[in-house]
Design a protein around this motif. Structure first.
Motif, PDB file in Angstrom:
ATOM      1  N   CYS A 220       0.806  -1.230   0.000  1.00  0.00           N
ATOM      2  CA  CYS A 220       0.000   0.000   0.000  1.00  0.00           C
ATOM      3  C   CYS A 220       0.833   1.272   0.000  1.00  0.00           C
ATOM      4  CB  CYS A 220      -0.928   0.010   1.219  1.00  0.00           C
ATOM      5  SG  CYS A 220      -2.197  -1.274   1.171  1.00  0.00           S
ATOM      6  N   GLU A 221       2.158   1.138   0.206  1.00  0.00           N
ATOM      7  CA  GLU A 221       3.052   2.300   0.194  1.00  0.00           C
ATOM      8  C   GLU A 221       2.574   3.394   1.155  1.00  0.00           C
ATOM      9  OE1 GLU A 221       5.764   0.529  -1.908  1.00  0.00           O
ATOM     10  OE2 GLU A 221       5.988   2.650  -1.402  1.00  0.00           O
ATOM     11  N   PHE A 222       2.369   3.023   2.416  1.00  0.00           N
ATOM     12  CA  PHE A 222       1.953   4.008   3.410  1.00  0.00           C
ATOM     13  C   PHE A 222       3.093   4.915   3.853  1.00  0.00           C
ATOM     14  CE2 PHE A 222      -2.275   2.935   3.719  1.00  0.00           C
ATOM     15  CZ  PHE A 222      -2.502   1.600   3.997  1.00  0.00           C
ATOM     16  N   GLY A 223       4.323   4.483   3.626  1.00  0.00           N
ATOM     17  CA  GLY A 223       5.465   5.310   3.994  1.00  0.00           C
ATOM     18  C   GLY A 223       5.534   5.554   5.490  1.00  0.00           C
ATOM     19  N   ASP A 224       5.652   6.836   5.878  1.00  0.00           N
ATOM     20  CA  ASP A 224       5.758   7.198   7.294  1.00  0.00           C
ATOM     21  C   ASP A 224       4.475   6.924   8.070  1.00  0.00           C
ATOM     22  OD1 ASP A 224       7.759  10.157   6.558  1.00  0.00           O
ATOM     23  OD2 ASP A 224       8.340   8.047   6.826  1.00  0.00           O
ATOM     24  N   PHE A 225       3.377   6.674   7.342  1.00  0.00           N
ATOM     25  CA  PHE A 225       2.092   6.449   8.004  1.00  0.00           C
ATOM     26  C   PHE A 225       1.764   4.961   8.128  1.00  0.00           C
ATOM     27  CE2 PHE A 225       1.846  10.596   5.912  1.00  0.00           C
ATOM     28  CZ  PHE A 225       1.506  11.400   6.988  1.00  0.00           C
ATOM     29  N   PHE A 226       2.771   4.113   7.915  1.00  0.00           N
ATOM     30  CA  PHE A 226       2.521   2.670   7.948  1.00  0.00           C
ATOM     31  C   PHE A 226       1.971   2.227   9.299  1.00  0.00           C
ATOM     32  CE2 PHE A 226       3.078  -1.698   6.722  1.00  0.00           C
ATOM     33  CZ  PHE A 226       3.376  -2.349   7.907  1.00  0.00           C
ATOM     34  N   GLU A 227       2.643   2.623  10.382  1.00  0.00           N
ATOM     35  CA  GLU A 227       2.237   2.138  11.708  1.00  0.00           C
ATOM     36  C   GLU A 227       0.856   2.643  12.097  1.00  0.00           C
ATOM     37  OE1 GLU A 227       3.759   2.314  16.359  1.00  0.00           O
ATOM     38  OE2 GLU A 227       5.213   2.375  14.712  1.00  0.00           O
ATOM     39  N   SER A 228       0.581   3.931  11.861  1.00  0.00           N
ATOM     40  CA  SER A 228      -0.729   4.469  12.236  1.00  0.00           C
ATOM     41  C   SER A 228      -1.838   3.867  11.375  1.00  0.00           C
ATOM     42  CB  SER A 228      -0.731   5.991  12.107  1.00  0.00           C
ATOM     43  OG  SER A 228      -0.463   6.394  10.780  1.00  0.00           O
ATOM     44  N   SER A 229      -1.567   3.641  10.078  1.00  0.00           N
ATOM     45  CA  SER A 229      -2.575   3.031   9.204  1.00  0.00           C
ATOM     46  C   SER A 229      -2.857   1.596   9.629  1.00  0.00           C
ATOM     47  CB  SER A 229      -2.106   3.068   7.748  1.00  0.00           C
ATOM     48  OG  SER A 229      -1.894   4.392   7.312  1.00  0.00           O
ATOM     49  N   MET A 230      -1.798   0.859   9.962  1.00  0.00           N
ATOM     50  CA  MET A 230      -1.968  -0.514  10.428  1.00  0.00           C
ATOM     51  C   MET A 230      -2.771  -0.556  11.725  1.00  0.00           C
ATOM     52  SD  MET A 230      -0.977  -3.412   9.099  1.00  0.00           S
ATOM     53  CE  MET A 230      -0.674  -4.354  10.593  1.00  0.00           C
ATOM     54  N   ARG A 231      -2.429   0.327  12.656  1.00  0.00           N
ATOM     55  CA  ARG A 231      -3.121   0.343  13.944  1.00  0.00           C
ATOM     56  C   ARG A 231      -4.607   0.648  13.768  1.00  0.00           C
ATOM     57  NH1 ARG A 231      -2.049   5.491  17.303  1.00  0.00           N
ATOM     58  NH2 ARG A 231      -3.281   6.177  15.509  1.00  0.00           N
ATOM     59  N   ASP A 232      -4.913   1.668  12.957  1.00  0.00           N
ATOM     60  CA  ASP A 232      -6.307   2.072  12.785  1.00  0.00           C
ATOM     61  C   ASP A 232      -7.145   0.956  12.172  1.00  0.00           C
ATOM     62  OD1 ASP A 232      -5.445   4.455  13.784  1.00  0.00           O
ATOM     63  OD2 ASP A 232      -5.542   5.553  11.890  1.00  0.00           O
ATOM     64  N   GLN A 233      -6.616   0.308  11.109  1.00  0.00           N
ATOM     65  CA  GLN A 233      -7.384  -0.752  10.463  1.00  0.00           C
ATOM     66  C   GLN A 233      -7.441  -2.005  11.330  1.00  0.00           C
ATOM     67  OE1 GLN A 233      -9.319  -0.507   7.976  1.00  0.00           O
ATOM     68  NE2 GLN A 233      -9.903  -2.668   7.954  1.00  0.00           N
ATOM     69  N   PHE A 234      -6.390  -2.255  12.095  1.00  0.00           N
ATOM     70  CA  PHE A 234      -6.385  -3.406  13.001  1.00  0.00           C
ATOM     71  C   PHE A 234      -7.492  -3.272  14.039  1.00  0.00           C
ATOM     72  CE2 PHE A 234      -4.824  -6.904  15.362  1.00  0.00           C
ATOM     73  CZ  PHE A 234      -4.796  -6.546  16.699  1.00  0.00           C
ATOM     74  N   VAL A 235      -7.597  -2.094  14.663  1.00  0.00           N
ATOM     75  CA  VAL A 235      -8.639  -1.877  15.672  1.00  0.00           C
ATOM     76  C   VAL A 235     -10.014  -1.893  15.020  1.00  0.00           C
ATOM     77  CG1 VAL A 235      -9.545  -0.241  17.361  1.00  0.00           C
ATOM     78  CG2 VAL A 235      -7.080  -0.582  17.163  1.00  0.00           C
ATOM     79  N   ARG A 236     -10.134  -1.235  13.878  1.00  0.00           N
ATOM     80  CA  ARG A 236     -11.423  -1.156  13.183  1.00  0.00           C
ATOM     81  C   ARG A 236     -11.913  -2.527  12.732  1.00  0.00           C
ATOM     82  NH1 ARG A 236     -12.300  -0.103   7.485  1.00  0.00           N
ATOM     83  NH2 ARG A 236     -14.444   0.574   7.100  1.00  0.00           N
ATOM     84  N   GLY A 237     -10.984  -3.400  12.359  1.00  0.00           N
ATOM     85  CA  GLY A 237     -11.373  -4.682  11.795  1.00  0.00           C
ATOM     86  C   GLY A 237     -11.566  -5.799  12.792  1.00  0.00           C
ATOM     87  N   LEU A 238     -11.320  -5.550  14.091  1.00  0.00           N
ATOM     88  CA  LEU A 238     -11.478  -6.610  15.088  1.00  0.00           C
ATOM     89  C   LEU A 238     -12.936  -7.057  15.173  1.00  0.00           C
ATOM     90  CD1 LEU A 238      -9.164  -5.267  17.924  1.00  0.00           C
ATOM     91  CD2 LEU A 238      -8.806  -7.347  16.577  1.00  0.00           C
ATOM     92  N   ALA A 239     -13.140  -8.353  15.266  1.00  0.00           N
ATOM     93  CA  ALA A 239     -14.498  -8.897  15.279  1.00  0.00           C
ATOM     94  C   ALA A 239     -15.178  -8.724  16.633  1.00  0.00           C
ATOM     95  CB  ALA A 239     -14.466 -10.382  14.897  1.00  0.00           C
ATOM     96  N   ASP A 240     -14.413  -8.762  17.731  1.00  0.00           N
ATOM     97  CA  ASP A 240     -14.989  -8.680  19.072  1.00  0.00           C
ATOM     98  C   ASP A 240     -15.095  -7.215  19.493  1.00  0.00           C
ATOM     99  OD1 ASP A 240     -14.730 -10.825  21.905  1.00  0.00           O
ATOM    100  OD2 ASP A 240     -15.528  -8.796  21.874  1.00  0.00           O
ATOM    101  N   SER A 241     -16.314  -6.731  19.660  1.00  0.00           N
ATOM    102  CA  SER A 241     -16.520  -5.320  19.999  1.00  0.00           C
ATOM    103  C   SER A 241     -15.963  -4.983  21.375  1.00  0.00           C
ATOM    104  CB  SER A 241     -18.011  -4.980  19.947  1.00  0.00           C
ATOM    105  OG  SER A 241     -18.740  -5.752  20.885  1.00  0.00           O
ATOM    106  N   ARG A 242     -15.874  -5.968  22.278  1.00  0.00           N
ATOM    107  CA  ARG A 242     -15.337  -5.696  23.615  1.00  0.00           C
ATOM    108  C   ARG A 242     -13.857  -5.327  23.540  1.00  0.00           C
ATOM    109  NH1 ARG A 242     -17.199 -11.321  26.148  1.00  0.00           N
ATOM    110  NH2 ARG A 242     -16.411 -11.914  24.082  1.00  0.00           N
ATOM    111  N   ILE A 243     -13.115  -6.038  22.699  1.00  0.00           N
ATOM    112  CA  ILE A 243     -11.695  -5.720  22.525  1.00  0.00           C
ATOM    113  C   ILE A 243     -11.545  -4.381  21.821  1.00  0.00           C
ATOM    114  CG2 ILE A 243      -9.530  -6.498  21.502  1.00  0.00           C
ATOM    115  CD1 ILE A 243     -10.524  -9.343  21.679  1.00  0.00           C
ATOM    116  N   ARG A 244     -12.357  -4.166  20.792  1.00  0.00           N
ATOM    117  CA  ARG A 244     -12.269  -2.917  20.033  1.00  0.00           C
ATOM    118  C   ARG A 244     -12.555  -1.706  20.916  1.00  0.00           C
ATOM    119  NH1 ARG A 244     -15.298  -4.419  16.348  1.00  0.00           N
ATOM    120  NH2 ARG A 244     -17.277  -3.506  17.003  1.00  0.00           N
TER     121      ARG A 244
END
Length: 468
Positions: free
Chosen positions: A124-148
């Motif tokens: 995806c070529e996120f560059g300097d935003f790789f970590e923040s993009s990964m974190r945001d989609q990781f939290v957004r995509g979690l199936a368990d709402s309690r963890i999210r």
């Protein structure tokens, strides 16, 4: 060992889409050169290897794009040519769209979901935003709402989110297993609850009022009948998840505690100052208390749940809508806020008498009748709160919780002020009694409401809630 190392597959062996994205393939090519001790070869040798591994269609494309013979452009120019044509923003957009649509599968663990998401992010070529993009989609995509929801309460980094999610997944797996085996009959493990979330708000588990979040309507599948509270109700109350141990590190808890403190402080200040000009008029006193509560519930509902009453906090604990830790912190904040509120009024207006002028309540009837009346009308207030905030209520016209609670307080003051002075709020009664130094009847304004707090939630579940 270097001679046995296989080169990467051809980048574009035939017409169509490359088997591997260019950015990934070129990294594989550079790694191959380094691992096979060919990175130090002369540029014309590396160029020949590169052109060979482009594949037949890749070579044809190269010559058609450059319009020159192979000997007239450098190794770097070949890389730049393919960067321009296979690493453009259109391809990045396509890869990022796929990345943003990746959600955790039902049978997929948190770790497996993270690995799959990381693989998609590399193209995806996120560059300097790789970590923040990964974190945001990781939290957004979690199936368990309690963890999210837990991850959204604090500003974790990517590694922090992953570690916290793994621990919570393990803990919830164990807790769910325990619930299914030994607490299957508990109302906390019951699948019969129907949670209805309004389009513009959702009911806060810890409080009286809905919190705005603009989220979609979310429901859990209802069962054929509402499971009443059984003897396992109090047993389920003290499960780990209701002790609130995990809340102790949450800023949301302390934000709620501060909200309760400020609400009680302003409540006591406003009603005492307003009643100083009421001259004992019952209507003025009742409306002052009712309107104040309605306004404060509206203001602090989204911050703390707007209990503003120790009896309500204990009742919410017994009803399973508030953790033990949150209840204890709330009661302390309410009592301290009430004492400081009365003390502030006394400091600003020291000429008022220490009894009626500071809102001290005392019974005009016998202690037994006073205890009973305080218990009954606190129970009425708590019942109103439980009904208005019951998440199992079927969809219908939205209830104005602030107005409903305010009217209940107004009614209680109309009836009880001539009889008991109308406490129905242990923290409010404590504030006035402590500052005025009149503690003789304070026990009645704690015991009566607390009896209601312990009795009304079970009564509501067993008798009044009915089938939802």
């Amino acid at each position: 060992m270097a001679a046995a190392l296989s080169p990467p597959q051809y980048f574009l062996p035939s017409a169509g889409r490359p088997p591997v994205p260019w950015r990934v393939w070129v990294r594989m090519f550079h790694n191959y050169l380094s691992a096979s001790d060919q990175a130090g070869l002369p540029e014309n040798r590396k160029k020949a290897i590169l052109i060979h591994l482009l594949g037949s269609e890749g070579q044809s494309l190269l010559f058609s794009l450059r319009g020159e013979s192979a000997g007239n452009f450098s190794y770097r120019e070949i890389i730049e040519t393919f960067d321009k044509n296979f690493g453009d923003s259109k391809n990045h957009l396509s890869e990022r769209m796929g990345f943003s649509r990746r959600f955790q599968e039902p049978s997929e663990s948190v770790s497996d979901f993270y690995v799959a998401l990381s693989s998609l992010a590399t193209t995806c070529e996120f560059g300097d935003f790789f970590e923040s993009s990964m974190r945001d989609q990781f939290v957004r995509g979690l199936a368990d709402s309690r963890i999210r929801e837990r991850l959204l309460q604090e500003d974790f980094g990517l590694d922090g989110c992953l570690q916290k999610a793994r621990r919570m997944e393990d803990g919830l797996r164990v807790a769910d297993s325990m619930n299914n085996s030994s607490l299957g009959k508990s109302r906390f493990a019951s699948a019969s609850t129907v949670v209805t979330v309004d389009d513009n708000c959702h009911h806060d588990q810890d409080g009286m009022t809905p919190r705005a979040n603009g989220g979609p309507r979310e429901t859990k599948e209802p069962s054929d009948s509402h499971q009443p509270m059984t003897e396992s109700y109090l047993e389920g109350l003290f499960q780990y998840k209701n002790l609130g141990v995990d809340e102790l590190g949450s800023l949301d808890l302390y934000r709620g505690v501060l909200g309760e403190f400020v609400a009680c402080f302003f409540f006591l200040c406003s009603v005492l100052v307003a009643n100083s000009s009421a001259n004992g008029n019952l209507s003025n006193i009742a409306f002052t208390f009712g309107i104040n509560i309605a306004i404060l519930v509206q203001i602090f509902g989204g911050i703390s749940g707007a209990h503003i009453n120790s009896a309500v906090s204990v009742g919410m604990l017994v009803a399973g809508r508030c953790s033990l830790a949150r209840c204890c912190f709330y009661v302390i904040a309410q009592v301290v806020g009430s004492i400081l509120g009365v003390g502030f009024v006394w400091a600003v207006m020291p000429d008022r008498d220490n009894s009626g002028g500071l809102g001290v309540v005392s019974p005009a009837v016998g202690a037994g009748w006073g205890l009973l009346l305080e218990c009954l009308f606190t129970g009425l207030l708590l019942l109103q709160v439980l009904v208005c905030t019951d998440p199992r209520r079927p969809p219908g016209p939205q209830t104005n919780i602030a107005l409903s609670v305010g009217l209940t307080v107004l009614l209680a003051h109309f009836i009880l002020v001539p009889l008991t002075g109308c406490g129905i709020n242990p923290s409010r009664a404590t504030g006035s009694a402590v500052v005025a130094g009149e503690l003789e009847h304070l026990w009645m304004y704690w015991i009566g409401p607390l009896i209601a707090s312990l009795a009304v939630p079970p009564l509501y579940e067993l008798v009044l809630a009915g089938k939802k």
